[in-house]
Design a protein around this motif. Structure first.
Motif, short mmCIF file in Angstrom:
data_model
loop_
_atom_site.label_atom_id
_atom_site.label_comp_id
_atom_site.label_asym_id
_atom_site.label_seq_id
_atom_site.Cartn_x
_atom_site.Cartn_y
_atom_site.Cartn_z
N ALA A 4 52.79 81.21 76.82
CA ALA A 4 52.69 80.10 75.90
C ALA A 4 51.24 79.61 75.87
CB ALA A 4 53.62 78.98 76.33
N GLU A 5 50.82 79.13 74.74
CA GLU A 5 49.48 78.59 74.58
C GLU A 5 49.54 77.07 74.50
OE1 GLU A 5 46.79 80.35 74.75
OE2 GLU A 5 47.60 82.37 74.49
N THR A 6 48.44 76.43 74.87
CA THR A 6 48.24 75.02 74.61
C THR A 6 47.45 74.93 73.32
OG1 THR A 6 48.22 74.47 76.96
CG2 THR A 6 47.23 72.87 75.46
N ILE A 7 48.00 74.27 72.33
CA ILE A 7 47.40 74.21 71.01
C ILE A 7 47.05 72.76 70.67
CG2 ILE A 7 47.76 74.66 68.54
CD1 ILE A 7 49.91 76.75 69.47
N LEU A 8 45.80 72.55 70.27
CA LEU A 8 45.39 71.25 69.73
C LEU A 8 45.41 71.40 68.22
CD1 LEU A 8 44.24 68.40 70.48
CD2 LEU A 8 42.00 69.37 69.96
N LEU A 9 46.33 70.70 67.56
CA LEU A 9 46.56 70.83 66.13
C LEU A 9 46.04 69.59 65.41
CD1 LEU A 9 47.87 72.49 63.83
CD2 LEU A 9 50.02 71.29 64.33
N LEU A 10 45.03 69.77 64.56
CA LEU A 10 44.37 68.65 63.89
C LEU A 10 44.80 68.55 62.42
CD1 LEU A 10 40.82 69.24 65.39
CD2 LEU A 10 42.57 67.62 66.17
N HIS A 11 45.10 67.34 62.01
CA HIS A 11 45.61 67.09 60.66
C HIS A 11 44.51 67.19 59.59
CE1 HIS A 11 43.87 63.04 60.62
NE2 HIS A 11 44.40 62.82 61.80
N SER A 12 44.95 67.23 58.35
CA SER A 12 44.04 67.29 57.20
C SER A 12 43.50 65.90 56.88
CB SER A 12 44.79 67.83 55.97
OG SER A 12 45.63 66.83 55.44
N TRP A 13 42.75 65.81 55.78
CA TRP A 13 42.19 64.52 55.40
C TRP A 13 43.25 63.54 54.89
CZ3 TRP A 13 38.63 64.74 50.45
CH2 TRP A 13 39.33 65.27 49.38
N TYR A 14 44.49 64.02 54.75
CA TYR A 14 45.58 63.12 54.40
C TYR A 14 46.10 62.33 55.60
CZ TYR A 14 45.95 65.27 49.78
OH TYR A 14 45.70 65.70 48.51
N GLY A 15 45.74 62.74 56.80
CA GLY A 15 46.21 62.06 57.99
C GLY A 15 47.39 62.78 58.62
N LEU A 16 47.95 62.16 59.62
CA LEU A 16 49.05 62.75 60.40
C LEU A 16 50.36 62.54 59.63
CD1 LEU A 16 49.78 64.26 62.91
CD2 LEU A 16 49.84 62.10 64.15
N ARG A 17 50.65 63.52 58.76
CA ARG A 17 51.81 63.47 57.86
C ARG A 17 52.98 64.26 58.45
NH1 ARG A 17 51.03 62.80 52.48
NH2 ARG A 17 52.13 64.71 52.01
N PRO A 18 54.18 64.11 57.87
CA PRO A 18 55.34 64.84 58.37
C PRO A 18 55.13 66.35 58.46
CG PRO A 18 56.06 63.13 56.86
CD PRO A 18 54.54 63.15 56.80
N ALA A 19 54.37 66.95 57.55
CA ALA A 19 54.16 68.40 57.58
C ALA A 19 53.42 68.84 58.84
CB ALA A 19 53.38 68.85 56.34
N VAL A 20 52.55 68.00 59.36
CA VAL A 20 51.83 68.33 60.60
C VAL A 20 52.80 68.30 61.77
CG1 VAL A 20 49.87 67.75 62.09
CG2 VAL A 20 49.70 67.38 59.61
N HIS A 21 53.66 67.29 61.81
CA HIS A 21 54.68 67.23 62.87
C HIS A 21 55.63 68.42 62.77
CE1 HIS A 21 53.49 63.41 64.53
NE2 HIS A 21 53.55 62.83 63.35
N ALA A 22 56.00 68.80 61.55
CA ALA A 22 56.89 69.96 61.36
C ALA A 22 56.21 71.23 61.85
CB ALA A 22 57.29 70.08 59.89
N ALA A 23 54.92 71.37 61.58
CA ALA A 23 54.18 72.54 62.06
C ALA A 23 54.14 72.55 63.58
CB ALA A 23 52.76 72.54 61.49
N ALA A 24 53.90 71.40 64.18
CA ALA A 24 53.88 71.31 65.64
C ALA A 24 55.24 71.68 66.21
CB ALA A 24 53.48 69.90 66.07
N ASP A 25 56.31 71.22 65.58
CA ASP A 25 57.66 71.56 66.04
C ASP A 25 57.91 73.07 65.94
OD1 ASP A 25 58.18 68.91 66.61
OD2 ASP A 25 59.33 68.55 64.76
N ARG A 26 57.42 73.68 64.88
CA ARG A 26 57.58 75.13 64.71
C ARG A 26 56.85 75.87 65.83
NH1 ARG A 26 57.93 78.65 59.54
NH2 ARG A 26 58.33 76.68 58.52
N LEU A 27 55.66 75.42 66.16
CA LEU A 27 54.89 76.04 67.25
C LEU A 27 55.56 75.81 68.60
CD1 LEU A 27 51.35 75.03 65.97
CD2 LEU A 27 52.32 77.35 65.98
N ARG A 28 56.10 74.62 68.80
CA ARG A 28 56.82 74.32 70.05
C ARG A 28 58.06 75.18 70.18
NH1 ARG A 28 55.68 68.60 68.44
NH2 ARG A 28 53.81 68.04 69.64
N ALA A 29 58.76 75.40 69.07
CA ALA A 29 59.97 76.23 69.09
C ALA A 29 59.64 77.66 69.50
CB ALA A 29 60.66 76.21 67.73
N ALA A 30 58.40 78.08 69.29
CA ALA A 30 57.96 79.41 69.71
C ALA A 30 57.46 79.40 71.16
CB ALA A 30 56.85 79.91 68.78
N GLY A 31 57.59 78.25 71.83
CA GLY A 31 57.26 78.17 73.25
C GLY A 31 55.91 77.60 73.60
#
Length: 192
Positions: A4-31
């Protein structure tokens, strides 16, 4: 299974939106362990004009300072830097400055590269084709400079997709391109 990797995931200029959290959840689901800092401290934008104003109000230097502060406690263990558009630009700067970085995953955005940059990072870029924020001339120069710096670079282009095509809450959304992006990105992370 790969580590498993430690990933620092940075949001776009729109800010920390639901899509960023969904992406983080997808990455977490992969371990993977995923850290998602809020560089805008709770603020978000609803459109590109508001997003540009918010980014400019905070300022690029302050955004970079906040991202460095978020990355600092993670760096020693080796981080995969990742980001969406503006977040990708910031992630690239952090990764090229971190001797412990394990990889760089860029979604929709890049940054300039110093002439003396040197890295052996694996880098994967996913970008719309065409993309008004990442024009072909810029991407060609970016690719050549990244290769000159020593990075192992993959570029994946998505014809007809909008700039931030992985965010289902924006007009750029392209479900098929987004699914292809995530499948490719997860394979990249598994291979690090």
């Amino acid at each position: 299974m790969a580590d498993a990797e430690t990933i620092l995931l940075l949001h776009s200029w729109y800010g920390l939106r639901p899509a960023v959290h969904a992406a983080a959840d997808r990455l977490r689901a992969a371990g993977h362990e995923v850290v998602v800092p809020d560089l805008y401290e709770g603020r978000t934008a609803q459109d590109a004009i508001e997003a540009a104003a918010l980014k400019d109000e905070i300022g690029r230097e302050e955004l970079l300072r906040r991202a460095v502060a978020a990355a600092a406690p993670l760096s020693a263990r080796g981080v995969v830097y990742a980001g969406f558009s503006l977040g990708g630009s910031i992630a690239q700067n952090l990764a090229l400055g971190d001797e412990h970085a394990r990889g760089l995953l860029l979604l929709h955005g890049t940054s300039d590269i110093a002439d003396d940059a040197a890295t052996d990072l694996a880098v994967q870029l996913h970008v719309a084709e065409p993309d008004p924020f990442e024009p072909d001339d810029w991407l060609n120069a970016w690719y050549l400079r990244m290769r000159k710096a020593g990075a192992d670079v993959e570029v994946h282009r998505y014809r007809g997709a909008g700039h931030l095509y992985t965010d289902p809450d924006l007009p750029d959304w392209d479900e098929e391109a987004a699914e292809r992006t995530w499948a490719t990105a997860l394979a990249f992370l598994a291979d690090l």
